[in-house]
Design a protein around this motif. Structure first.
Motif, PDB file in Angstrom:
ATOM      1  N   GLN A 112      16.557  64.851  30.163  1.00 40.49           N
ATOM      2  CA  GLN A 112      15.500  64.376  29.286  1.00 40.49           C
ATOM      3  C   GLN A 112      15.635  65.029  27.922  1.00 40.49           C
ATOM      4  N   ASP A 113      15.053  64.373  26.904  1.00 40.84           N
ATOM      5  CA  ASP A 113      14.964  65.021  25.608  1.00 40.84           C
ATOM      6  C   ASP A 113      13.799  66.004  25.629  1.00 40.84           C
ATOM      7  N   ARG A 114      13.559  66.678  24.515  1.00 44.43           N
ATOM      8  CA  ARG A 114      12.552  67.738  24.503  1.00 44.43           C
ATOM      9  C   ARG A 114      11.125  67.193  24.468  1.00 44.43           C
ATOM     10  N   ALA A 115      10.990  65.879  24.366  1.00 42.53           N
ATOM     11  CA  ALA A 115       9.685  65.238  24.527  1.00 42.53           C
ATOM     12  C   ALA A 115       9.494  64.756  25.971  1.00 42.53           C
ATOM     13  N   ASN A 116      10.432  65.180  26.850  1.00 42.91           N
ATOM     14  CA  ASN A 116      10.396  64.845  28.280  1.00 42.91           C
ATOM     15  C   ASN A 116      10.557  63.348  28.530  1.00 42.91           C
ATOM     16  N   ASN A 117      11.389  62.716  27.719  1.00 38.40           N
ATOM     17  CA  ASN A 117      11.725  61.306  27.912  1.00 38.40           C
ATOM     18  C   ASN A 117      13.202  61.169  28.275  1.00 38.40           C
ATOM     19  N   PRO A 118      13.522  60.165  29.120  1.00 36.13           N
ATOM     20  CA  PRO A 118      12.609  59.259  29.818  1.00 36.13           C
ATOM     21  C   PRO A 118      12.010  59.930  31.056  1.00 36.13           C
ATOM     22  N   GLN A 119      10.929  59.393  31.526  1.00 37.39           N
ATOM     23  CA  GLN A 119      10.284  59.948  32.697  1.00 37.39           C
ATOM     24  C   GLN A 119      11.248  59.933  33.885  1.00 37.39           C
ATOM     25  N   GLY A 120      11.364  61.062  34.535  1.00 33.89           N
ATOM     26  CA  GLY A 120      12.258  61.175  35.685  1.00 33.89           C
ATOM     27  C   GLY A 120      13.699  61.470  35.336  1.00 33.89           C
ATOM     28  N   GLY A 121      14.049  61.365  34.051  1.00 33.44           N
ATOM     29  CA  GLY A 121      15.408  61.681  33.620  1.00 33.44           C
ATOM     30  C   GLY A 121      16.295  60.460  33.496  1.00 33.44           C
ATOM     31  N   TYR A 158      19.571  58.601  34.130  1.00 34.02           N
ATOM     32  CA  TYR A 158      20.617  58.710  35.154  1.00 34.02           C
ATOM     33  C   TYR A 158      20.532  60.095  35.799  1.00 34.02           C
ATOM     34  N   ALA A 159      19.336  60.356  36.337  1.00 33.98           N
ATOM     35  CA  ALA A 159      18.987  61.706  36.801  1.00 33.98           C
ATOM     36  C   ALA A 159      19.867  62.210  37.942  1.00 33.98           C
ATOM     37  N   HIS A 160      20.553  61.313  38.651  1.00 35.47           N
ATOM     38  CA  HIS A 160      21.411  61.767  39.750  1.00 35.47           C
ATOM     39  C   HIS A 160      22.580  62.608  39.259  1.00 35.47           C
ATOM     40  N   GLU A 161      22.854  62.577  37.956  1.00 32.38           N
ATOM     41  CA  GLU A 161      23.954  63.384  37.407  1.00 32.38           C
ATOM     42  C   GLU A 161      23.473  64.718  36.833  1.00 32.38           C
ATOM     43  N   ALA A 162      22.187  65.045  37.015  1.00 33.80           N
ATOM     44  CA  ALA A 162      21.656  66.312  36.512  1.00 33.80           C
ATOM     45  C   ALA A 162      22.277  67.506  37.240  1.00 33.80           C
ATOM     46  N   MET A 163      22.320  68.644  36.558  1.00 36.12           N
ATOM     47  CA  MET A 163      22.767  69.899  37.162  1.00 36.12           C
ATOM     48  C   MET A 163      21.557  70.650  37.707  1.00 36.12           C
ATOM     49  N   THR A 164      21.802  71.551  38.635  1.00 34.50           N
ATOM     50  CA  THR A 164      20.783  72.527  38.994  1.00 34.50           C
ATOM     51  C   THR A 164      20.746  73.585  37.895  1.00 34.50           C
ATOM     52  N   LEU A 165      19.679  74.378  37.883  1.00 37.19           N
ATOM     53  CA  LEU A 165      19.588  75.438  36.874  1.00 37.19           C
ATOM     54  C   LEU A 165      20.737  76.431  37.015  1.00 37.19           C
ATOM     55  N   LYS A 166      21.082  76.788  38.241  1.00 32.06           N
ATOM     56  CA  LYS A 166      22.187  77.737  38.430  1.00 32.06           C
ATOM     57  C   LYS A 166      23.504  77.148  37.937  1.00 32.06           C
ATOM     58  N   GLN A 167      23.720  75.863  38.199  1.00 26.25           N
ATOM     59  CA  GLN A 167      24.942  75.227  37.702  1.00 26.25           C
ATOM     60  C   GLN A 167      24.984  75.222  36.183  1.00 26.25           C
ATOM     61  N   ALA A 168      23.856  74.924  35.566  1.00 25.52           N
ATOM     62  CA  ALA A 168      23.810  74.844  34.103  1.00 25.52           C
ATOM     63  C   ALA A 168      24.075  76.197  33.469  1.00 25.52           C
ATOM     64  N   LEU A 169      23.416  77.243  33.967  1.00 18.64           N
ATOM     65  CA  LEU A 169      23.639  78.573  33.398  1.00 18.64           C
ATOM     66  C   LEU A 169      25.057  79.056  33.680  1.00 18.64           C
ATOM     67  N   SER A 207       8.623  75.916  34.515  1.00 19.41           N
ATOM     68  CA  SER A 207       8.971  74.547  34.884  1.00 19.41           C
ATOM     69  C   SER A 207      10.201  74.119  34.103  1.00 19.41           C
ATOM     70  N   ASN A 208      10.983  73.221  34.680  1.00 24.27           N
ATOM     71  CA  ASN A 208      12.185  72.751  34.005  1.00 24.27           C
ATOM     72  C   ASN A 208      11.874  72.155  32.639  1.00 24.27           C
ATOM     73  N   ALA A 209      10.707  71.544  32.503  1.00 23.43           N
ATOM     74  CA  ALA A 209      10.326  70.917  31.234  1.00 23.43           C
ATOM     75  C   ALA A 209      10.228  71.935  30.100  1.00 23.43           C
ATOM     76  N   LYS A 210      10.052  73.208  30.442  1.00 21.64           N
ATOM     77  CA  LYS A 210       9.883  74.240  29.423  1.00 21.64           C
ATOM     78  C   LYS A 210      11.145  75.066  29.179  1.00 21.64           C
ATOM     79  N   LEU A 211      12.239  74.708  29.809  1.00 23.86           N
ATOM     80  CA  LEU A 211      13.457  75.508  29.665  1.00 23.86           C
ATOM     81  C   LEU A 211      13.915  75.616  28.213  1.00 23.86           C
TER      82      LEU A 211
END
Length: 557
Positions: free
Chosen positions: A473-482, A484-495, A534-538
């Motif tokens: 998502q962008d920093r305005a939390n769009n789009p809802q749910g992400g 193509y959210a299936h390609e998201a990383m976990t926080l540990k993967q991202a860091l 929350s992930n939205a505040k990362l």
């Protein structure tokens, strides 16, 4: 994916020091690092105390355990008052000179329209008397019209001074008529190979030049002196350390840039560790390769890779695609470097033991890169050099497994997805999105993903990248749910992609990328715990302090 968690108490080294060792004990914080081998074998560690000796990590663990095993009183003991500690962030793909220049030029990143961009240029020009008015950051995809801008709009306020404005992705430029005149560009000028002079319906240049055509104007720009390089790079250093970045893979430098880096390193004026990629277009490349890799004793500067361009960018329709653009059926993009020339560069670079980092955004460009790697490995070898494809942005699904088969690192930039989400489907159509920005697909097959920002194409703040990687998502939390959210990383993967795996992508995982005994003490102190918000505040993480080799290079006032 397997991540093994190890909670307090934890000690990674029995401590023994020489009597003259300078030691600092940091304590009372929440510390996190991924340790051991990069990729899916990395181990997740938590700790609340860290001992540093002469710029390197001596031990991490609980304060109680470290205190018990210490055989001498540390020279200093510093209470971090409950804040969060992470390894210093490594941006695996940025442009240091470009960032420094961007900080000194007119910034059009937030311009809302062509007219708004022109107004900002006019205001900047009124305050700066240099002959050329130079800027960067415009993006027609953020404008209502979504049309390329024109020289005519710039001419309305600037006739006598040349204006040159680079698109946000660095793959297109916008000139006024004076700049076109100085470059000798007319209706009769032929577009160079790998570039395009955008024209109107009557064949006249509009003022926008794409990829290799940009050189026609850029050849007329004022020559950059060594002092100019120093000023720009210093501005970039200061900016990056304030955001928690302790290392950057500088994606394509000239011989002059290298000389300035070497001077700054010798003077101890590089607060950011730079892994520099030599530009394949540098005329002195054969000479620089023959001189061999460079690694300074303090690891402030490392040079053992070459950056090659295959295609342009998606936003300017310069990315090379296997099939035509969905929103421009008359083009499949541009090859900035032709396949034969790419092969010649591989044959030049690999025998010297230098890593190849090849820019490829479109699916055709990625296939060309993979094919060339496969051919080179079968003829001259070099598979062990940890070669990379920079961006790996739009890859045909059949080609994704080849990254693993060929041991190619995917160097990817999470914020590209959230910036491109408004236009990528228009350019590609939904079918080709199956292999686009496919971070999790790469990770699940065991490919190392090194994360960066591509600054100044994107903003350099690494927590914008972590947020984009985890939420899509962008920093305005769009789009809802992400997106193509299936390609998201976990926080540990991202860091991990911004630390340990980025270090691996530069062959530096034994020195950098995690807080483990024997590695440089590059770390940052944050005001929030990414594992507890929350992930939205990362993206809102605020860097309070940045340390390189145990020394503070930035502290928030």
């Amino acid at each position: 994916m397997r991540l093994v968690s190890s909670l307090l108490p934890l000690v990674l080294l029995v401590i023994s020091f020489a009597s003259n060792a300078q030691t600092v004990l940091y304590h009372n914080f929440s510390g996190y690092t991924l340790t051991g081998e990069p990729g899916e074998e990395a181990l997740f560690k938590q700790f609340d105390a860290m001992l540093i000796r002469d710029g390197k990590v001596a031990a991490v663990g609980s304060l109680e355990t470290l205190t018990t095993q210490l055989n001498q009183v540390p020279d200093r003991k510093i209470d971090l008052k409950g804040k969060t500690v992470l390894p210093g962030i490594i941006d695996a793909h940025g442009h240091m000179l470009g960032l420094g220049e961007n900080l000194m030029q007119v910034d059009l990143r937030t311009a809302s329209s062509e007219q708004d961009a022109v107004a900002r240029v006019a205001e900047f020009a009124a305050e700066h008397t240099e002959q050329w008015v130079i800027g960067r950051g415009w993006n027609q995809e953020n404008w209502t019209s979504r049309d390329f801008p024109s020289a005519q709009s710039l001419d309305e306020f600037m006739v006598e001074r040349p204006v040159w404005l680079t698109r946000v992705d660095g793959h297109a430029g916008w000139a006024n008529s004076k700049a076109l005149e100085l470059a000798g560009i007319t209706a009769e000028t032929v577009s160079p190979e790998g570039g395009e002079i955008i024209r109107d319906s009557s064949g006249q240049p509009t003022g926008v030049l794409v990829d290799n055509a940009m050189a026609l104007v850029e050849s007329q720009l004022p020559k950059k002196t060594a002092e100019y390089y120093r000023k720009a790079l210093t501005a970039a250093f200061d900016h990056l350390v304030s955001e928690g970045i302790t290392g950057v893979h500088d994606a394509g430098i000239s011989a002059t840039n290298l000389e300035v880096y070497q001077q700054l390193s010798a003077e101890g004026k590089m607060p950011v560790r730079v892994y520099a990629m030599l530009s394949a277009s540098e005329p002195k490349l054969p000479e620089l390769l023959a001189a061999g890799p460079i690694t300074t004793a303090d690891d402030s500067l490392t040079v053992r890779s070459v950056k090659i361009y295959t295609d342009g960018a998606l936003g300017s329709r310069g990315a090379a695609l296997l099939e035509p653009y969905s929103d421009a059926a008359n083009t499949r993009g541009l090859l900035v470097t032709q396949p034969d020339a790419i092969e010649d560069l591989f044959n030049l670079v690999i025998p010297y033991g230098f890593q190849i980092n090849i820019h490829a955004i479109g699916d055709r460009a990625n296939r060309i890169a993979l094919n060339t790697f496969a051919e080179a490995f079968g003829t001259i070898g070099g598979r062990n050099l940890r070669h990379r494809i920079e961006h790996s942005q739009v890859v045909h699904p059949n080609d994704i497994p080849r990254f693993k088969e060929l041991d190619i690192i995917a160097s990817m930039q999470p914020t590209h997805a959230t910036s491109d989400k408004n236009m990528a489907e228009d350019r590609l159509g939904k079918e080709r999105m199956a292999g686009a920005y496919a971070w999790q697909t790469f990770l699940e097959q065991g490919t190392i993903v090194a994360a960066g920002s591509d600054f100044p194409v994107e903003l350099s703040n690494p927590f914008f990248g972590v947020h984009a990687a985890v939420t899509r998502q962008d920093r305005a939390n769009n789009p809802q749910g992400g997106w193509y959210a299936h390609e998201a990383m976990t926080l540990k993967q991202a860091l991990r992609a911004f630390t340990l795996d980025a270090a691996y992508a530069a062959g530096q995982e034994r020195e950098l990328g995690s807080l483990e005994p024997g590695k440089w003490a590059d770390f940052i102190v944050l005001d929030q715990d990414p594992y507890k918000v929350s992930n939205a505040k990362l993206w809102q993480a605020n860097v309070l302090a940045t340390y390189v080799a145990g020394e503070a290079v930035y502290t928030q006032e």
